[in-house]
Design an enzyme around this catalytic site. Structure first.
Site, PDB file in Angstrom:
ATOM      1  N   CYS A 173     -11.057  -1.721  14.477  1.00 18.57           N
ATOM      2  CA  CYS A 173     -11.492  -3.199  14.432  1.00 18.57           C
ATOM      3  C   CYS A 173     -11.668  -3.656  15.965  1.00 18.57           C
ATOM      4  O   CYS A 173     -12.300  -4.564  16.250  1.00 18.57           O
ATOM      5  CB  CYS A 173     -10.363  -3.894  13.775  1.00 18.57           C
ATOM      6  SG  CYS A 173     -10.004  -3.552  12.232  1.00 18.57           S
TER       7      CYS A 173
ATOM      8  N   GLU B  88     -13.871 -12.394  -6.290  1.00 19.58           N
ATOM      9  CA  GLU B  88     -12.528 -11.687  -6.621  1.00 19.58           C
ATOM     10  C   GLU B  88     -11.456 -12.255  -5.579  1.00 19.58           C
ATOM     11  O   GLU B  88     -10.107 -12.099  -6.042  1.00 19.58           O
ATOM     12  CB  GLU B  88     -12.390  -9.987  -6.448  1.00 19.58           C
ATOM     13  CG  GLU B  88     -13.435  -9.176  -7.513  1.00 19.58           C
ATOM     14  CD  GLU B  88     -14.667  -9.168  -6.504  1.00 19.58           C
ATOM     15  OE1 GLU B  88     -14.905  -9.813  -5.818  1.00 19.58           O
ATOM     16  OE2 GLU B  88     -15.523  -8.404  -7.190  1.00 19.58           O
TER      17      GLU B  88
ATOM     18  N   LYS C  81     -16.050  -9.651   7.188  1.00 21.87           N
ATOM     19  CA  LYS C  81     -14.971 -10.561   6.567  1.00 21.87           C
ATOM     20  C   LYS C  81     -15.596 -11.928   6.037  1.00 21.87           C
ATOM     21  O   LYS C  81     -14.917 -12.404   5.468  1.00 21.87           O
ATOM     22  CB  LYS C  81     -13.899 -10.773   7.681  1.00 21.87           C
ATOM     23  CG  LYS C  81     -13.027  -9.667   8.076  1.00 21.87           C
ATOM     24  CD  LYS C  81     -12.058  -9.347   7.192  1.00 21.87           C
ATOM     25  CE  LYS C  81     -11.208  -7.923   7.320  1.00 21.87           C
ATOM     26  NZ  LYS C  81     -10.476  -7.453   6.275  1.00 21.87           N
TER      27      LYS C  81
ATOM     28  N   CYS D 192      -8.514  -2.051   3.576  1.00 15.80           N
ATOM     29  CA  CYS D 192      -8.531  -3.175   4.508  1.00 15.80           C
ATOM     30  C   CYS D 192      -9.676  -3.379   4.846  1.00 15.80           C
ATOM     31  O   CYS D 192      -9.985  -4.699   5.357  1.00 15.80           O
ATOM     32  CB  CYS D 192      -7.661  -2.859   5.846  1.00 15.80           C
ATOM     33  SG  CYS D 192      -5.992  -2.097   5.614  1.00 15.80           S
TER      34      CYS D 192
ATOM     35  N   GLU E 279       2.333   1.806  -3.329  1.00 13.99           N
ATOM     36  CA  GLU E 279       1.283   2.168  -4.355  1.00 13.99           C
ATOM     37  C   GLU E 279       0.937   3.921  -4.027  1.00 13.99           C
ATOM     38  O   GLU E 279       0.529   4.548  -4.995  1.00 13.99           O
ATOM     39  CB  GLU E 279      -0.084   1.620  -4.111  1.00 13.99           C
ATOM     40  CG  GLU E 279      -0.926   1.927  -4.971  1.00 13.99           C
ATOM     41  CD  GLU E 279      -2.663   1.037  -4.739  1.00 13.99           C
ATOM     42  OE1 GLU E 279      -2.859   0.118  -3.561  1.00 13.99           O
ATOM     43  OE2 GLU E 279      -3.617   1.366  -5.338  1.00 13.99           O
TER      44      GLU E 279
ATOM     45  N   SER F 250      -7.368   1.799  -2.612  1.00 16.45           N
ATOM     46  CA  SER F 250      -6.056   1.182  -3.062  1.00 16.45           C
ATOM     47  C   SER F 250      -6.635  -0.279  -3.540  1.00 16.45           C
ATOM     48  O   SER F 250      -7.530  -0.985  -3.123  1.00 16.45           O
ATOM     49  CB  SER F 250      -5.409   0.940  -1.768  1.00 16.45           C
ATOM     50  OG  SER F 250      -4.413  -0.213  -1.580  1.00 16.45           O
TER      51      SER F 250
ATOM     52  N   GLU G 147       0.776  -1.172  -0.042  1.00 16.19           N
ATOM     53  CA  GLU G 147       0.027   0.022  -0.117  1.00 16.19           C
ATOM     54  C   GLU G 147       0.736   1.399   0.077  1.00 16.19           C
ATOM     55  O   GLU G 147       0.566   2.146  -0.646  1.00 16.19           O
ATOM     56  CB  GLU G 147      -0.965   0.003   1.243  1.00 16.19           C
ATOM     57  CG  GLU G 147      -2.361   0.717   0.943  1.00 16.19           C
ATOM     58  CD  GLU G 147      -3.236   0.540   2.053  1.00 16.19           C
ATOM     59  OE1 GLU G 147      -4.291  -0.450   1.795  1.00 16.19           O
ATOM     60  OE2 GLU G 147      -3.056   0.762   3.292  1.00 16.19           O
TER      61      GLU G 147
ATOM     62  N   GLU H 223     -16.650 -10.875   2.994  1.00 12.87           N
ATOM     63  CA  GLU H 223     -15.323 -10.421   2.127  1.00 12.87           C
ATOM     64  C   GLU H 223     -14.608 -11.759   1.374  1.00 12.87           C
ATOM     65  O   GLU H 223     -14.612 -11.879   0.324  1.00 12.87           O
ATOM     66  CB  GLU H 223     -14.292  -9.838   2.898  1.00 12.87           C
ATOM     67  CG  GLU H 223     -13.096  -9.591   2.018  1.00 12.87           C
ATOM     68  CD  GLU H 223     -11.868  -8.989   2.923  1.00 12.87           C
ATOM     69  OE1 GLU H 223     -11.645  -9.189   3.675  1.00 12.87           O
ATOM     70  OE2 GLU H 223     -11.219  -7.831   2.237  1.00 12.87           O
TER      71      GLU H 223
END
Lengths: 154, 574
Positions: B503, B366, B358, B299, B282, B319, B279, B361
């Site tokens: 989190c 993907e 999550k 994230c 990037e 990102s 990251e 996710e």
């Protein structure tokens, strides 16, 4: 449908959230019910979440989310009708048509709407189907009344 | 403090404009509440917090009524107690009698109130609700029968997250909480953050459990079951075992996971370091090549879904890095599998996350490589606690163990990912090194620490001044997006976390409304950072190793294949 909605939104061009109910009423007047597409576009127009609009609309009996049937059965649930047994009449109609108030039968022939008071208390319990009044309805009469409308279709 | 009020015959002072409840809480006078939630608009809907005020004919709700000069309040008069009791009895009258089977047994506010007010029989018997449960979502399970209509989930979803996926539907005794057109959370705008679960006083909301599939894999001799744990887990589970809230039991947890039967225990903080390597590169690439700025962190899967649904015009600002969970998942089934000569299809990869999103996710298409999912199951912190208890492991009597290398060593920069601002701080430490070739003299970046919903700072890196912002809570994030839309150009890098505080207060964490516990978790992560010797991701020797042996360098072809992803606009009922 799109153009009809846009016309309504044009009339409420700078509307804020307090115009929600009038807009929903106009849509229902025009189209007979509130479709998912209509609710979503009202949300975009007024910047209100769809869930909020659905919440408001389901609070009121006047809004329906399915198109009306060919025969629209309005069941009066006003005080006089209630006292004379409109609840059992409503249940009998729901059982007969196998749909709940607010819904439309799968063949599109019948829909049921519960209304507060039709103003015909002398005729209680009363039904109004396509503008025709049916007075002093009993559970026993339901079959005959509904079938008479069904037969008209055939 | 300019108003005098009398409470239970004792004089106290209150501030003008505040509610009775706020004044009472400050004085340590307890009034029970159900629909009230700190920082959210009070509704006075449940009427649990009623108090008696002299010269007022009706009982009034302390949560929504402002203090008035000279008020004489009774918080426990017979009339008040009777009223509260009746409210609880009415709530119980149509509530399912299945406490023993309920997810929230022992941690249910309704159960607690019923005990507190000594309700020992069903005096009022109501018609039970028979609503269908909604298990359409990949993350969240809803059971409207257990819902007491306090509306806390609705308000969190609207006021904190600006998602507004659910609302009251219907009227009177037929009211339920549901998504638009009763269509199910999976087609709603729900971002799966699970803050509604944290807000729910009963068992009406909980995560979709993955415990069954994890146990099935553990009992399947053909599967090698590996597990990773997120940075915030080790400082969040202690309280569930009677230890000090916020205590770091990382080593003990590693040992417990091995006892349960996981063959390898990895640390998601390792891949947090990996995320930072990618990251920060990037970010530097975007800044030096006139790329799209500001860049947003990626994230947090709740945030990603929010952008895809509500702000697709900002997708190009996200990102392309996968989240640490998915990065480690991808690395386990490629780098690690190759090193250990294991067929990746035989690996069952589990992660423990403080998060319900999550779960969604890991099911995204993907997040696969050659048709193999990066991650096979996600357990929340709460599910981990259940698993440890179910396997009869005594947390107080096991020796701490280290995680397994090469994917178990982390820097403390990877560990502070659990706090809001942590990703930013870790990224800046590494970006500084990459741009100047020198290490930061002081690793601690105070400007991005703290629990506020938004923090901003200007960071000088060599000749470059970078504007950074850290936001938590999607309502706060959306506000910043609007500012950027309206022309703000002074921010280059933005960290977004869906859950307020990050989190450590995620939707998969032990359910508590005790702010002190959340604070102790935050402190614990920063304490680890204070004492650890490896303080930046690029110093992690195993990170150096994986680049040398496998990935090449950040943003390499291999990195892109495994560690980066793409996002697309999502059509949902919003």
């Amino acid at each position: 449908m799109r153009t009809e909605l846009e016309e309504i939104f044009k009339r409420h061009a700078h509307a804020k959230r307090d115009s929600l109910i009038p807009i929903l009423q106009e849509i229902q007047d025009k189209m007979g019910y509130l479709s998912e597409e209509a609710v979503v576009s009202v949300g975009q127009h007024l910047n209100i979440a769809t869930s909020k609009i659905y919440g408001v609309a389901t609070f009121y009996n006047q809004f329906r989310f399915e198109p009306k049937g060919k025969n629209h059965v309005m069941v009066c649930r006003g005080t006089a009708c209630h006292v004379l047994g409109s609840q059992t009449v409503l249940e009998a109609i729901e059982n007969k048509l196998k749909i709940k108030a607010g819904q439309t039968s799968r063949d599109g022939l019948f829909s049921i709407e519960v209304v507060a008071c039709i103003g015909a208390c002398g005729l209680a319990p009363v039904l109004n189907i396509n503008g025709n009044f049916h007075a002093k309805v009993t559970v026993e009469k339901i079959d005959e009344i509904i079938e008479s409308y069904r037969n008209k279709e055939e | 403090m300019n108003i005098n009020i009398e409470v239970n015959n004792k004089l106290i002072q209150a501030k003008k404009g505040e509610t009775i409840l706020t004044a009472l809480n400050r004085e340590g006078i307890h009034v029970p509440t159900l629909c009230y939630m700190k920082d959210l608009m009070p509704t006075g809907a449940c009427r649990m917090c009623v108090v008696e005020v002299e010269k007022k004919p009706n009982l009034i709700t302390a949560c929504s009524y402002p203090v008035e000069e000279g008020m004489k309040i009774k918080t426990n008069s017979p009339r008040v107690v009777h009223s509260r009791k009746t409210i609880i009895e009415l709530l119980l009258s149509n509530h399912p009698d299945d406490c023993l089977y309920c997810e929230r047994n022992g941690n249910c506010e309704l159960q607690k109130l019923s005990e507190q007010y000594n309700i020992r029989e069903r005096r009022i018997s109501g018609k039970k609700n028979k609503y269908r449960v909604d298990q359409s979502s990949a993350s969240i399970f809803r059971d409207p029968a257990k819902c007491i209509l306090c509306g806390r989930c609705i308000r969190v979803c609207e006021e904190i997250e600006k998602v507004t996926a659910i609302d009251f539907v219907g009227r009177g005794s037929k009211t339920i909480i549901n998504s638009a057109f009763n269509k199910g959370l999976n087609v709603s705008s729900c971002v799966n953050c699970g803050q509604c679960i944290m807000a729910c006083p009963t068992g009406a909301l909980h995560e979709i459990s993955h415990i069954d599939r994890v146990e099935a894999a553990l009992n399947n001799p053909e599967k090698m079951v590996v597990i990773q744990h997120a940075p915030s887990i080790s400082v969040s589970i202690a309280e569930e075992f009677g230890l000090k809230p916020g205590a770091d039991i990382n080593g003990v947890m590693n040992a417990a996971l091995r006892k349960i039967g996981f063959s390898k225990v990895f640390d998601t903080s390792f891949s947090a370091d990996l995320t930072i390597m990618e990251e920060s590169s990037e970010l530097i690439h975007r800044i030096t090549n006139n790329g799209v700025l500001p860049m947003f962190t990626s994230c947090c899967p709740g945030w990603i879904k929010y952008v895809e649904e509500f702000r697709p015009e900002f997708i190009k600002n996200l990102s392309t890095c996968k989240s640490p969970q998915q990065m480690l998942g991808a690395v386990i089934k490629s780098y690690y599998a190759e090193q250990e000569k294991i067929n990746p299809e035989n690996i069952f990869s589990v992660s423990i996350m403080p998060c319900t999103a999550k779960k969604f996710e890991c099911s995204r298409e993907e997040m696969t490589n050659n048709g193999i999912a990066d991650i096979d199951a996600v357990l929340t912190t709460r599910e981990l606690v259940k698993l440890i208890k179910a396997y009869g492991i005594d947390i107080n009597n096991i020796e701490p163990e280290l995680a397994d290398n090469p994917l178990g060593t982390r820097s403390s920069a990877g560990k502070i990912f659990g706090n809001t601002g942590g990703v930013m701080e870790a990224a800046l430490r590494t970006a500084y090194f990459k741009l100047t070739g020198e290490e930061l003299i002081n690793y601690k970046i105070d400007a991005v620490r703290g629990e506020e919903s938004r923090k901003e700072a200007k960071i000088q890196i060599g000749k470059l001044e970078i504007g950074v912002a850290v936001v938590s809570g999607l309502a706060a994030a959306d506000k910043l997006l609007t500012e950027i839309e309206n022309g703000r150009k002074d921010i280059h890098f933005i960290e977004v976390m869906t859950c307020p505080g990050g989190c450590i207060a995620g939707g998969g964490q032990p359910i508590t409304h005790d702010v002190k516990r959340i604070k102790s978790r935050i402190k614990s992560l920063y304490d680890i950072d204070k004492t650890d010797s490896i303080k930046a991701s690029h110093q992690n020797p195993y990170i150096k190793e994986i680049y040398e042996n496998y990935l090449g360098e950040p943003l390499s072809h291999k990195s892109h294949e495994l560690l980066h992803t793409h996002y697309s606009k999502r059509d949902v009922l919003k």
